[in-house]
Design a protein around this motif. Structure first.
Motif, PDB file in Angstrom:
ATOM      1  N   LEU A 105       0.993  -1.369  -0.061  1.00 53.07           N
ATOM      2  CA  LEU A 105       0.061  -0.001   0.024  1.00 53.07           C
ATOM      3  C   LEU A 105       0.956   1.256  -0.121  1.00 53.07           C
ATOM      4  O   LEU A 105       0.375   2.178  -0.287  1.00 53.07           O
ATOM      5  N   ASP A 106       2.317   1.373   0.238  1.00 59.90           N
ATOM      6  CA  ASP A 106       2.983   2.264   0.368  1.00 59.90           C
ATOM      7  C   ASP A 106       2.980   2.915  -0.940  1.00 59.90           C
ATOM      8  O   ASP A 106       3.427   2.721  -1.850  1.00 59.90           O
ATOM      9  N   LYS A 107       3.065   4.351  -0.803  1.00 52.83           N
ATOM     10  CA  LYS A 107       3.106   5.464  -1.954  1.00 52.83           C
ATOM     11  C   LYS A 107       4.184   6.241  -1.849  1.00 52.83           C
ATOM     12  O   LYS A 107       4.367   7.002  -2.595  1.00 52.83           O
ATOM     13  N   ARG A 108       5.401   5.803  -1.155  1.00 49.72           N
ATOM     14  CA  ARG A 108       6.431   6.702  -1.124  1.00 49.72           C
ATOM     15  C   ARG A 108       6.999   6.689  -2.636  1.00 49.72           C
ATOM     16  O   ARG A 108       7.128   5.831  -3.189  1.00 49.72           O
ATOM     17  N   GLN A 109       7.999   7.871  -2.966  1.00 55.36           N
ATOM     18  CA  GLN A 109       8.579   7.729  -4.470  1.00 55.36           C
ATOM     19  C   GLN A 109       9.993   8.047  -4.290  1.00 55.36           C
ATOM     20  O   GLN A 109      10.311   8.891  -3.443  1.00 55.36           O
ATOM     21  N   ALA A 110      10.810   7.419  -4.843  1.00 56.29           N
ATOM     22  CA  ALA A 110      12.180   7.650  -5.204  1.00 56.29           C
ATOM     23  C   ALA A 110      12.289   8.712  -6.110  1.00 56.29           C
ATOM     24  O   ALA A 110      11.505   9.064  -6.924  1.00 56.29           O
ATOM     25  N   ASP A 111      13.257   9.558  -5.956  1.00 53.68           N
ATOM     26  CA  ASP A 111      13.460  10.667  -6.925  1.00 53.68           C
ATOM     27  C   ASP A 111      14.037   9.853  -8.271  1.00 53.68           C
ATOM     28  O   ASP A 111      15.023   8.907  -8.166  1.00 53.68           O
ATOM     29  N   PHE A 112      13.789  10.548  -9.320  1.00 49.62           N
ATOM     30  CA  PHE A 112      13.969  10.197 -10.757  1.00 49.62           C
ATOM     31  C   PHE A 112      14.986  11.162 -11.249  1.00 49.62           C
ATOM     32  O   PHE A 112      14.560  12.219 -11.805  1.00 49.62           O
ATOM     33  N   ASN A 113      16.287  10.809 -11.452  1.00 47.22           N
ATOM     34  CA  ASN A 113      17.203  11.866 -11.815  1.00 47.22           C
ATOM     35  C   ASN A 113      18.138  11.137 -13.053  1.00 47.22           C
ATOM     36  O   ASN A 113      19.394  11.049 -12.892  1.00 47.22           O
ATOM     37  N   TYR A 137      10.487   2.926 -11.549  1.00 49.14           N
ATOM     38  CA  TYR A 137      11.576   3.117 -10.812  1.00 49.14           C
ATOM     39  C   TYR A 137      11.142   4.097  -9.538  1.00 49.14           C
ATOM     40  O   TYR A 137      11.593   3.621  -8.708  1.00 49.14           O
ATOM     41  N   LYS A 138      10.316   4.977  -9.695  1.00 49.00           N
ATOM     42  CA  LYS A 138      10.073   5.843  -8.727  1.00 49.00           C
ATOM     43  C   LYS A 138       8.962   5.166  -7.605  1.00 49.00           C
ATOM     44  O   LYS A 138       9.433   5.280  -6.293  1.00 49.00           O
ATOM     45  N   ALA A 139       8.307   4.028  -8.022  1.00 49.80           N
ATOM     46  CA  ALA A 139       7.655   3.278  -7.100  1.00 49.80           C
ATOM     47  C   ALA A 139       8.314   2.100  -6.544  1.00 49.80           C
ATOM     48  O   ALA A 139       7.619   1.510  -5.636  1.00 49.80           O
ATOM     49  N   THR A 140       9.603   1.908  -6.842  1.00 51.66           N
ATOM     50  CA  THR A 140      10.207   0.656  -6.205  1.00 51.66           C
ATOM     51  C   THR A 140      10.859   0.953  -4.820  1.00 51.66           C
ATOM     52  O   THR A 140      11.650   2.038  -4.918  1.00 51.66           O
ATOM     53  N   ALA A 141      10.748   0.366  -3.778  1.00 51.14           N
ATOM     54  CA  ALA A 141      11.129   0.661  -2.372  1.00 51.14           C
ATOM     55  C   ALA A 141      12.532   0.631  -2.201  1.00 51.14           C
ATOM     56  O   ALA A 141      13.154   1.388  -1.412  1.00 51.14           O
ATOM     57  N   SER A 142      13.133  -0.420  -3.055  1.00 48.32           N
ATOM     58  CA  SER A 142      14.880  -0.194  -2.992  1.00 48.32           C
ATOM     59  C   SER A 142      15.359   0.948  -3.418  1.00 48.32           C
ATOM     60  O   SER A 142      16.592   1.193  -2.684  1.00 48.32           O
ATOM     61  N   ASN A 143      14.667   1.414  -4.463  1.00 44.08           N
ATOM     62  CA  ASN A 143      15.410   2.752  -5.079  1.00 44.08           C
ATOM     63  C   ASN A 143      15.357   3.952  -3.743  1.00 44.08           C
ATOM     64  O   ASN A 143      15.941   4.495  -3.672  1.00 44.08           O
ATOM     65  N   TRP A 144      14.071   3.952  -3.436  1.00 46.24           N
ATOM     66  CA  TRP A 144      14.060   4.960  -1.954  1.00 46.24           C
ATOM     67  C   TRP A 144      14.780   4.583  -0.976  1.00 46.24           C
ATOM     68  O   TRP A 144      15.502   5.708  -0.430  1.00 46.24           O
ATOM     69  N   GLU A 151      22.622   4.189   4.501  1.00 44.48           N
ATOM     70  CA  GLU A 151      23.139   3.315   5.447  1.00 44.48           C
ATOM     71  C   GLU A 151      22.756   1.927   5.771  1.00 44.48           C
ATOM     72  O   GLU A 151      23.137   1.094   6.174  1.00 44.48           O
ATOM     73  N   ILE A 152      21.352   1.883   5.483  1.00 41.82           N
ATOM     74  CA  ILE A 152      20.343   0.812   5.955  1.00 41.82           C
ATOM     75  C   ILE A 152      20.691  -0.376   4.489  1.00 41.82           C
ATOM     76  O   ILE A 152      21.104  -1.423   4.681  1.00 41.82           O
ATOM     77  N   TRP A 153      20.765   0.437   3.304  1.00 40.31           N
ATOM     78  CA  TRP A 153      21.351  -0.462   2.104  1.00 40.31           C
ATOM     79  C   TRP A 153      22.572  -1.207   2.448  1.00 40.31           C
ATOM     80  O   TRP A 153      22.769  -2.018   1.668  1.00 40.31           O
ATOM     81  N   ASP A 206      17.395  -2.224  -9.657  1.00 35.45           N
ATOM     82  CA  ASP A 206      18.790  -2.815  -9.716  1.00 35.45           C
ATOM     83  C   ASP A 206      19.311  -3.599  -8.392  1.00 35.45           C
ATOM     84  O   ASP A 206      20.288  -2.826  -7.942  1.00 35.45           O
ATOM     85  N   VAL A 207      18.710  -4.554  -7.923  1.00 38.15           N
ATOM     86  CA  VAL A 207      19.234  -5.383  -6.767  1.00 38.15           C
ATOM     87  C   VAL A 207      20.167  -6.358  -7.027  1.00 38.15           C
ATOM     88  O   VAL A 207      20.031  -7.182  -8.013  1.00 38.15           O
ATOM     89  N   GLU A 208      21.355  -6.394  -6.244  1.00 34.04           N
ATOM     90  CA  GLU A 208      22.461  -7.197  -6.785  1.00 34.04           C
ATOM     91  C   GLU A 208      22.003  -8.641  -6.457  1.00 34.04           C
ATOM     92  O   GLU A 208      21.059  -8.947  -5.527  1.00 34.04           O
ATOM     93  N   LYS A 209      22.258  -9.653  -7.238  1.00 31.44           N
ATOM     94  CA  LYS A 209      21.904 -10.986  -7.128  1.00 31.44           C
ATOM     95  C   LYS A 209      22.239 -11.533  -5.766  1.00 31.44           C
ATOM     96  O   LYS A 209      21.522 -12.616  -5.501  1.00 31.44           O
ATOM     97  N   GLU A 210      23.237 -11.484  -5.214  1.00 36.76           N
ATOM     98  CA  GLU A 210      23.565 -11.977  -3.965  1.00 36.76           C
ATOM     99  C   GLU A 210      22.639 -11.510  -2.866  1.00 36.76           C
ATOM    100  O   GLU A 210      22.696 -12.123  -1.809  1.00 36.76           O
ATOM    101  N   LYS A 211      21.698 -10.561  -3.169  1.00 33.23           N
ATOM    102  CA  LYS A 211      20.982  -9.909  -2.001  1.00 33.23           C
ATOM    103  C   LYS A 211      19.692 -10.608  -2.045  1.00 33.23           C
ATOM    104  O   LYS A 211      18.745 -10.643  -1.345  1.00 33.23           O
TER     105      LYS A 211
END
Length: 519
Positions: A105-113, A137-144, A151-153, A206-211
C-alpha cells in the motif's frame, strides 16, 4: 491417521488466518485474527509494519487453532503459507531485519534523476516505455531506500519479499517459490528467474543478485518446522513447509481457474481479474504476466488498485447513518446498503463511476470520476455506481486481455470479501453477460495453498484431480439478458469514453496542483 490435513497460514492486509484443510475442500477449523493496526504511516502515503508483526500473528493464530485441535496434530501432513504481495524487507548478514516492513500500500516515491544508462533511455523512449519505466523506478522501494537510507542499504545482505522472510522464520531457510516473486523486484516473470545485468529492465530495480533469495518451484519443500517456531506456534517440529505462491495466485487456483476459458475475479482491497494461460502474454503493454502457482501456467492480471476498498471508503465518508442502523439490526453496513440498492435500476438512472481513485502504471494521470448526477440521485445510487463501475472496469480489462491472449472467457469464478454480496455477484454477471460462480468457501486463497501441499504429498496426482475433490460450485449467478443489453449500451457508448475525454482535464488538474504546491 484418519483424514490427512494441511495446516495453512493465510496472511492478508487486514487479518491473519490459520486453517486446517481436508482433502474434500472443507475446513476442520479456522482461526482468524483481525489486526488492530494493519499498518502505520510516519508520513502521508507511507504504509509500514513492525518486522515481526506478521510472524507474531502466525504464531498467535497457530497456538489458538492447534490448542483446540490437539487430537488432529498427528493428522497434519504439511504446512503452507500464502502472503500479500509486493511487501518487502531488508535483512542483514544474519537475516535480521534492518528496518520496518514496507507494504504494498506504500506510496512513497524515489527521486528520478535519469538513473538509466543513456542507450537504455533511448530504447525506452523509442519503445514507448519511457513513462512506464520512470513510474516503476520511482515506485520501487529499494530505490527509495538507496537514496534516503543509504546506511540501511549498505548493511542489506538480503532484500526479500515478506513470505520469504516468514519461510525463514518457520524453517531457518531463506528460500521461496517463483510464484511468490511478485512486486517491484528484479524478477524475470516469463522465465521465472532473477534478472541478470544483461536484461533491459534490470536497471528499474537494480538489486544485486547476492541480495536475492533461492528460488523454488511451487510444490517443493522449503524446509522443515524448527523447534523455535514450534515452541511459539504449537506447530509440530519437523513438518514440511511446502512452497505455494502469492495470495492472488493461490486464490485463482482455489477458485479452480487453471483453464484458458475461465477467469478469476477477486473482490478484495484490490480488485483483480486473472486468466490462466499456458503461454506468456502481457496483460497490458510493459506489464508482466505473473507466474501462477501451477508451474506450467501464467496468470496475466489487471488490477483496480483500490477495488472494493471503495465501499469501505464510502461507508466511512458517507454512510454513518447506515452504519448506525446496521449496528442496531445486527448486520454490517455493507449488508444494509446491499438491501437498499437492490431495487435501483441498472445504470443507477444515469449515474456512472470511474473507479480510478488511485492511478496505475498504464494511466498515471487518471483520477476517479462520478458523472451524470441529477436531483433524484441519492447516496444509495452512488454506492451502487461504485459496484457497477468496478464491474465495468474489470469487464473492460477482460476484453483487453482476451484480445491480447486470443482467448474467449466463458466462465467467471469470483472470490474475495466482496463476493459475499449477492447483489455484487449479480451485477457482475449482468455486466459480463456470463455465469458468475461462487464456490463453497470464501477462503479460496487458503484452499489453493492447501491444494499444493496435498498434491506434493501424493494425496492427489494432478491439479485437475485436486480441483475435482476440493472445489465445489455453491452458487451460480446467471446474467439477465435485458439487463446485460442495458449495461453494454452504457459500457460501449458512455463508460469506456470517460477516460479518453477526461484525461486532458486530469493532466491540467495535476499541473495546477503541482504549481500551487511549488508556490
Amino acid at each position: 491417521m484418519s483424514t490427512p490435513l494441511v495446516l495453512t497460514f493465510d496472511i492478508g492486509t487486514q487479518s491473519a488466518r490459520a486453517l486446517l484443510t481436508k482433502p474434500d475442500g472443507s475446513f476442520l477449523d479456522i482461526e482468524q485474527l483481525k489486526y488492530s493496526e494493519p499498518y502505520y504511516s510516519r508520513n502521508p502515503g507511507w504504509a509500514e509494519q513492525r518486522p515481526d508483526f506478521y510472524y507474531d500473528r502466525i504464531c498467535e493464530a497457530g497456538r489458538a487453532l492447534l490448542s483446540r485441535n490437539e487430537e488432529a496434530l498427528e493428522d497434519i501432513i504439511a504446512v503452507t503459507l500464502t502472503v500479500i504481495r509486493d511487501t518487502v524487507l531488508c535483512l542483514d548478514k544474519d537475516n535480521q531485519p534492518l528496518r520496518d516492513i514496507i507494504l504494498w500500500l506504500d506510496k512513497r516515491q524515489a527521486d528520478f534523476n535519469n538513473p538509466f544508462p543513456a542507450y537504455k533511455r533511448v530504447i525506452f523512449k523509442l519503445a514507448g516505455m519511457q513513462d512506464a519505466t520512470n513510474i516503476l523506478y520511482k515506485a520501487t522501494a529499494s530505490n527509495w531506500i538507496r537514496q534516503y537510507q543509504p546506511e540501511i542499504w549498505a548493511k542489506t545482505a538480503k532484500y526479500v519479499v515478506l513470505p520469504t522472510y516468514l519461510n525463514y522464520k518457520m524453517t531457518g531457510r531463506l528460500a521461496d517459490s517463483e510464484a511468490n516473486m511478485i512486486g517491484h523486484i528484479p524478477f524475470d516473470y516469463k522465465h521465472r528467474k532473477w534478472k541478470t545485468d544483461r536484461d533491459l529492465t534490470k536497471c528499474i530495480c537494480d538489486v544485486e543478485k547476492e541480495k536475492l533469495c533461492t528460488l523454488l518451484k511451487s510444490g517443493e519443500t522449503i524446509g522443515y518446522i524448527t523447534k523455535e517456531f514450534s515452541e511459539k506456534s504449537g506447530v509440530p517440529v519437523g513438518l514440511p513447509l511446502i512452497a505455494t505462491g502469492s495470495d492472488k495466485g493461490c486464490e485463482t487456483l482455489g477458485l479452480s481457474v487453471i483453464k484458458e476459458n475461465k477467469a478469476s475475479i477477486s473482490l478484495g482491497t484490490t480488485a483483480t481479474i486473472q486468466f490462466a494461460l499456458k503461454k506468456y502474454v502481457e496483460p497490458q503493454p510493459f506489464m508482466p504476466a505473473y507466474p501462477a502457482v501451477p508451474n506450467d501456467i501464467y496468470n496475466p492480471e489487471i488490477e483496480i488498485y483500490r477495488g472494493f476498498w471503495l465501499l469501505s471508503w464510502f461507508v466511512k465518508e458517507f454512510g454513518t447513518a447506515d452504519a448506525m442502523e446496521a449496528k442496531e439490526l445486527g448486520i454490517s453496513a455493507e449488508q444494509l446498503l446491499d438491501k437498499r440498492i437492490e431495487k435501483l435500476p441498472p445504470g443507477c438512472e444515469g449515474l456512472l463511476l470511474q473507479p480510478y481513485w488511485t492511478p496505475g502504471i498504464i494511466n498515471p494521470t487518471s483520477k476517479g470520476a462520478v458523472i451524470g448526477f441529477a436531483d433524484y440521485h441519492t447516496h444509495y445510487h452512488i454506492y451502487r455506481a461504485i459496484i457497477e463501475g468496478l464491474a465495468f472496469e474489470l469487464y473492460h480489462s477482460m476484453r483487453i486481455m482476451e484480445k491480447r491472449a486470443k482467448v474467449n472467457i466463458s466462465e467467471i469464478y469470483i472470490g474475495g470479501g466482496g463476493a459475499r454480496s449477492d447483489i455484487s455477484c449479480q451485477i457482475f454477471a449482468d455486466v459480463f453477460g456470463l455465469p458468475v460462480k461462487r464456490i463453497q468457501t470464501h477462503e479460496a486463497c487458503s484452499l489453493g495453498a492447501s491444494m499444493v501441499a496435498f498434491l506434493a504429498k501424493g494425496i492427489f496426482t494432478s491439479y485437475d484431480e485436486a480441483i475435482d475433490a476440493m472445489v465445489h460450485e455453491k452458487d451460480v449467478f446467471q446474467p439477465d439478458p435485458e439487463t446485460h443489453i442495458t449495461y453494454m449500451d452504457l459500457y460501449l457508448n458512455a463508460y469506456r469514453k470517460i477516460f479518453p475525454k477526461l484525461n486532458p482535464i486530469y493532466k491540467k488538474i495535476i499541473q495546477i496542483v503541482k504549481r500551487r504546491d511549488i508556490l
